[in-house]
Design a protein around this motif. Structure first.
Motif, PDB file in Angstrom:
ATOM      1  N   UNK A 105       0.832  -1.186   0.000  1.00  0.00           N
ATOM      2  CA  UNK A 105       0.000   0.000   0.000  1.00  0.00           C
ATOM      3  C   UNK A 105       0.865   1.234   0.000  1.00  0.00           C
ATOM      4  N   UNK A 106       0.331   2.292   0.538  1.00  0.00           N
ATOM      5  CA  UNK A 106       1.032   3.566   0.653  1.00  0.00           C
ATOM      6  C   UNK A 106       2.016   3.435   1.805  1.00  0.00           C
ATOM      7  N   UNK A 107       3.313   3.481   1.522  1.00  0.00           N
ATOM      8  CA  UNK A 107       4.315   3.267   2.558  1.00  0.00           C
ATOM      9  C   UNK A 107       4.769   4.590   3.162  1.00  0.00           C
ATOM     10  N   UNK A 108       4.998   4.570   4.460  1.00  0.00           N
ATOM     11  CA  UNK A 108       5.483   5.767   5.135  1.00  0.00           C
ATOM     12  C   UNK A 108       6.301   5.361   6.348  1.00  0.00           C
ATOM     13  N   UNK A 109       6.959   6.350   6.939  1.00  0.00           N
ATOM     14  CA  UNK A 109       7.764   6.145   8.138  1.00  0.00           C
ATOM     15  C   UNK A 109       7.354   7.152   9.198  1.00  0.00           C
ATOM     16  N   UNK A 110       7.023   6.653  10.381  1.00  0.00           N
ATOM     17  CA  UNK A 110       6.749   7.516  11.525  1.00  0.00           C
ATOM     18  C   UNK A 110       8.043   7.661  12.321  1.00  0.00           C
ATOM     19  N   UNK A 111       8.563   8.881  12.370  1.00  0.00           N
ATOM     20  CA  UNK A 111       9.752   9.156  13.178  1.00  0.00           C
ATOM     21  C   UNK A 111       9.307   9.512  14.594  1.00  0.00           C
ATOM     22  N   UNK A 112      10.013   8.954  15.585  1.00  0.00           N
ATOM     23  CA  UNK A 112       9.618   9.207  16.959  1.00  0.00           C
ATOM     24  C   UNK A 112      10.779   9.064  17.926  1.00  0.00           C
ATOM     25  N   UNK A 113      10.490   9.353  19.186  1.00  0.00           N
ATOM     26  CA  UNK A 113      11.469   9.128  20.244  1.00  0.00           C
ATOM     27  C   UNK A 113      10.726   8.831  21.540  1.00  0.00           C
ATOM     28  N   UNK A 114      11.467   8.302  22.511  1.00  0.00           N
ATOM     29  CA  UNK A 114      10.921   8.089  23.853  1.00  0.00           C
ATOM     30  C   UNK A 114      11.799   8.853  24.830  1.00  0.00           C
ATOM     31  N   UNK A 115      11.175   9.695  25.644  1.00  0.00           N
ATOM     32  CA  UNK A 115      11.898  10.462  26.658  1.00  0.00           C
ATOM     33  C   UNK A 115      11.259  10.188  28.012  1.00  0.00           C
ATOM     34  N   UNK A 116      12.042   9.555  28.887  1.00  0.00           N
ATOM     35  CA  UNK A 116      11.589   9.218  30.236  1.00  0.00           C
ATOM     36  C   UNK A 116      10.232   8.525  30.217  1.00  0.00           C
ATOM     37  N   UNK A 117      10.114   7.549  29.291  1.00  0.00           N
ATOM     38  CA  UNK A 117       8.929   6.708  29.234  1.00  0.00           C
ATOM     39  C   UNK A 117       7.804   7.229  28.370  1.00  0.00           C
ATOM     40  N   UNK A 118       7.883   8.471  27.911  1.00  0.00           N
ATOM     41  CA  UNK A 118       6.824   9.038  27.071  1.00  0.00           C
ATOM     42  C   UNK A 118       7.192   8.900  25.603  1.00  0.00           C
ATOM     43  N   UNK A 119       6.309   8.263  24.814  1.00  0.00           N
ATOM     44  CA  UNK A 119       6.544   8.032  23.390  1.00  0.00           C
ATOM     45  C   UNK A 119       6.015   9.232  22.600  1.00  0.00           C
ATOM     46  N   UNK A 120       6.901   9.836  21.801  1.00  0.00           N
ATOM     47  CA  UNK A 120       6.542  11.049  21.050  1.00  0.00           C
ATOM     48  C   UNK A 120       6.775  10.811  19.552  1.00  0.00           C
ATOM     49  N   UNK A 121       5.738  10.536  18.757  1.00  0.00           N
ATOM     50  CA  UNK A 121       5.889  10.536  17.300  1.00  0.00           C
ATOM     51  C   UNK A 121       5.864  11.996  16.826  1.00  0.00           C
ATOM     52  N   UNK A 122       6.847  12.407  15.999  1.00  0.00           N
ATOM     53  CA  UNK A 122       6.941  13.829  15.663  1.00  0.00           C
ATOM     54  C   UNK A 122       6.920  14.125  14.166  1.00  0.00           C
ATOM     55  N   UNK A 123       6.928  13.121  13.308  1.00  0.00           N
ATOM     56  CA  UNK A 123       6.906  13.397  11.877  1.00  0.00           C
ATOM     57  C   UNK A 123       6.610  12.147  11.080  1.00  0.00           C
ATOM     58  N   UNK A 124       5.905  12.306   9.949  1.00  0.00           N
ATOM     59  CA  UNK A 124       5.587  11.183   9.061  1.00  0.00           C
ATOM     60  C   UNK A 124       6.125  11.500   7.676  1.00  0.00           C
ATOM     61  N   UNK A 125       6.911  10.570   7.137  1.00  0.00           N
ATOM     62  CA  UNK A 125       7.572  10.732   5.842  1.00  0.00           C
ATOM     63  C   UNK A 125       7.055   9.663   4.887  1.00  0.00           C
ATOM     64  N   UNK A 126       6.609  10.065   3.705  1.00  0.00           N
ATOM     65  CA  UNK A 126       6.144   9.108   2.703  1.00  0.00           C
ATOM     66  C   UNK A 126       7.315   8.475   1.963  1.00  0.00           C
ATOM     67  N   UNK A 127       7.177   7.190   1.611  1.00  0.00           N
ATOM     68  CA  UNK A 127       8.170   6.455   0.829  1.00  0.00           C
ATOM     69  C   UNK A 127       7.532   6.063  -0.504  1.00  0.00           C
ATOM     70  N   UNK A 128       7.973   6.692  -1.569  1.00  0.00           N
ATOM     71  CA  UNK A 128       7.383   6.491  -2.888  1.00  0.00           C
ATOM     72  C   UNK A 128       8.297   5.579  -3.700  1.00  0.00           C
ATOM     73  N   UNK A 129       7.729   4.511  -4.284  1.00  0.00           N
ATOM     74  CA  UNK A 129       8.511   3.556  -5.054  1.00  0.00           C
ATOM     75  C   UNK A 129       8.382   3.813  -6.555  1.00  0.00           C
ATOM     76  N   UNK A 130       9.379   3.320  -7.294  1.00  0.00           N
ATOM     77  CA  UNK A 130       9.266   3.335  -8.743  1.00  0.00           C
ATOM     78  C   UNK A 130       8.082   2.455  -9.158  1.00  0.00           C
ATOM     79  N   UNK A 131       7.405   2.790 -10.242  1.00  0.00           N
ATOM     80  CA  UNK A 131       6.248   1.982 -10.673  1.00  0.00           C
ATOM     81  C   UNK A 131       6.631   0.523 -10.929  1.00  0.00           C
ATOM     82  N   UNK A 132       5.834  -0.391 -10.408  1.00  0.00           N
ATOM     83  CA  UNK A 132       5.931  -1.832 -10.686  1.00  0.00           C
ATOM     84  C   UNK A 132       7.166  -2.517 -10.086  1.00  0.00           C
ATOM     85  N   UNK A 133       7.980  -1.823  -9.291  1.00  0.00           N
ATOM     86  CA  UNK A 133       9.151  -2.464  -8.681  1.00  0.00           C
ATOM     87  C   UNK A 133       9.209  -2.102  -7.200  1.00  0.00           C
ATOM     88  N   UNK A 134      10.100  -2.792  -6.464  1.00  0.00           N
ATOM     89  CA  UNK A 134      10.206  -2.567  -5.028  1.00  0.00           C
ATOM     90  C   UNK A 134      11.149  -1.437  -4.665  1.00  0.00           C
TER      91      UNK A 134
END
Length: 433
Positions: free
Chosen positions: A213-242
């Motif tokens: 499907x539509x691939x993306x990456x959630x960038x995050x960190x954990x600080x003193x036990x709190x999980x913080x996702x701070x950005x989402x980056x799309x991953x676009x592939x060439x047509x018909x290949x990986x």
């Protein structure tokens, strides 16, 4: 206030320049540990020797060691908890890191809390002549995907459509898996593992249900036990290949899908016990079935995204890694950069193999970077390079250059790249199509 000494495993000039632009960098002194060529330009990882030499260098340093960081996948990511423990600097635990990086253990842990968002999977021994039959007994049928228990980048990952595909993939895996399995097993020997996980060592592989499907990456960190996702980056592939075409930030996924991914991220990282470190999680959104899949967890920021965050938010997200390693709440700006959208493009060729006979000159690269303000171009090959010798390539193509660009909108971004790519002149000989 005295300067903080930050040691960076595999520090190269590109990353040194990025680090010098971080908030507070005037109070930091950055030091390299292990030559960058040993972690960037090779597929041989003598991790025991690298750790020994790193320890020697750090022991000989006669000032405070305030942080030890890195931005690379294996072996750097797995070295960091060992080095940090030995020198009393901050990092997540080795066991929590391995719950992300050991692909079988990671899937088992994910299944405990977000089982509806992961594919069917099983581990297998590539040297077992009955491996394909056993995979079928676990309910996995063609097509499926295979990869090592611990891999680096997209290396040694294969889509399997038939017994012939499986046979070819197994041949490659059996030939090359030792380059990662041996150093990874060294790391596993330092961890407290459940018996069922210890039985699946670095010489094993994973078979997984095909997801997409539509691939993306959630960038995050954990600080003193709190999980913080701070950005989402799309991953676009060439047509018909990986193969990846480009990474784009910020994501164009629907807001409710991004929020669900952030929720899943908080659930799984808290369950794993990961703490005081950065990470990213790759996801798919199957738009047709409206279903989210978790692909894999990486125990680092994505280095490929550093320039994207700098262009859009105003500073590389290396800020996160350094701040966490110093015990500080990350001081990451938001939408303070020079561009509204940014991408890292992969200039690829789809040969089986070839030898480089021409690459763009420094003057040509400089001219293109001037013509497209904000652009950074890094070549991955030089004249005489055999494409098959390039490290960290996927199984279907060769990336000859990385190009980071920014723009005010997606259309301008893609049009500018197309114009630039036409002016990148590579030539080849001994081409195997």
């Amino acid at each position: 206030m005295s300067d903080k000494n930050v040691f960076v495993v595999g520090l190269d000039e590109l990353n040194r320049k990025r680090l010098e632009h971080l908030r507070g960098a005037e109070n930091y002194r950055f030091h390299g540990v292990i030559e960058p060529s040993e972690v960037y330009d090779t597929e041989i990882f003598p991790i025991e020797d690298m750790l020994s030499r790193a320890e020697t260098q750090l022991n000989e340093f006669h000032d405070s060691i305030d942080a030890i960081v890195g931005y690379m996948d294996f072996p750097v990511s797995t070295m960091l908890p060992l080095l940090c423990e030995r020198f009393g600097t901050r990092s997540t635990s080795l066991e929590s890191l391995l719950k992300c990086e050991h692909k079988y253990w990671s899937r088992c842990v994910q299944r405990e809390v977000i089982g509806d968002y992961i594919p069917r999977f099983t581990a297998f021994d590539p040297f077992d002549s009955e491996a394909l039959h056993k995979i079928g007994e676990e309910g996995l049928y063609f097509p499926f995907f295979v990869k090592p228990i611990k891999s680096s980048g997209s290396r040694l990952g294969f889509r399997i459509e038939s017994p012939e595909d499986f046979e070819q993939a197994i041949s490659r895996l059996c030939e090359d898996i030792g380059t990662i399995s041996e150093p990874f097993n060294f790391v596993l020997d330092h961890a407290k593992l459940p018996d069922d996980v210890r039985a699946i060592d670095g010489g094993h592989c994973m078979a997984e249900e095909i997801i997409g499907g539509w691939q993306c990456t959630v960038e995050g960190y954990v600080f003193q036990g709190e999980v913080i996702p701070y950005g989402v980056v799309d991953s676009i592939r060439y047509p018909q290949v990986l193969s990846f075409f480009y990474y784009r930030y910020p994501s164009r996924l629907p807001d409710h899908i991004q929020e669900k991914m952030r929720e899943l991220t908080r659930q799984v990282m808290k369950h794993i016990g990961y703490d005081n470190a950065a990470f990213n999680i790759e996801y798919f959104w199957d738009e047709v079935q409206d279903r989210i899949w978790l692909l894999e967890i990486n125990t680092r920021i994505a280095q490929s995204h550093c320039d994207l965050f700098e262009k859009v938010d105003g500073v590389s997200h290396q800020q996160i890694t350094v701040d966490l390693a110093l015990g500080q709440l990350p001081d990451m700006p938001y939408r303070k950069g020079d561009f509204k959208v940014a991408a890292k493009f992969f200039y690829r060729v789809f040969f089986v193999d070839a030898t480089m006979s021409r690459v763009p000159t420094e003057e040509e690269i400089d001219a293109l970077e001037q013509a497209f303000p904000g652009t950074v171009i890094t070549l991955q090959a030089e004249i005489g390079t055999r494409l098959s010798s390039l490290p960290e390539q996927d199984s279907y193509s060769f990336a000859l250059a990385y190009i980071w660009m920014g723009a005010d909108d997606d259309t301008s971004l893609e049009e500018n790249y197309a114009r630039l790519a036409e002016q990148l002149h590579f030539e080849f000989e001994e081409i195997i199509g």
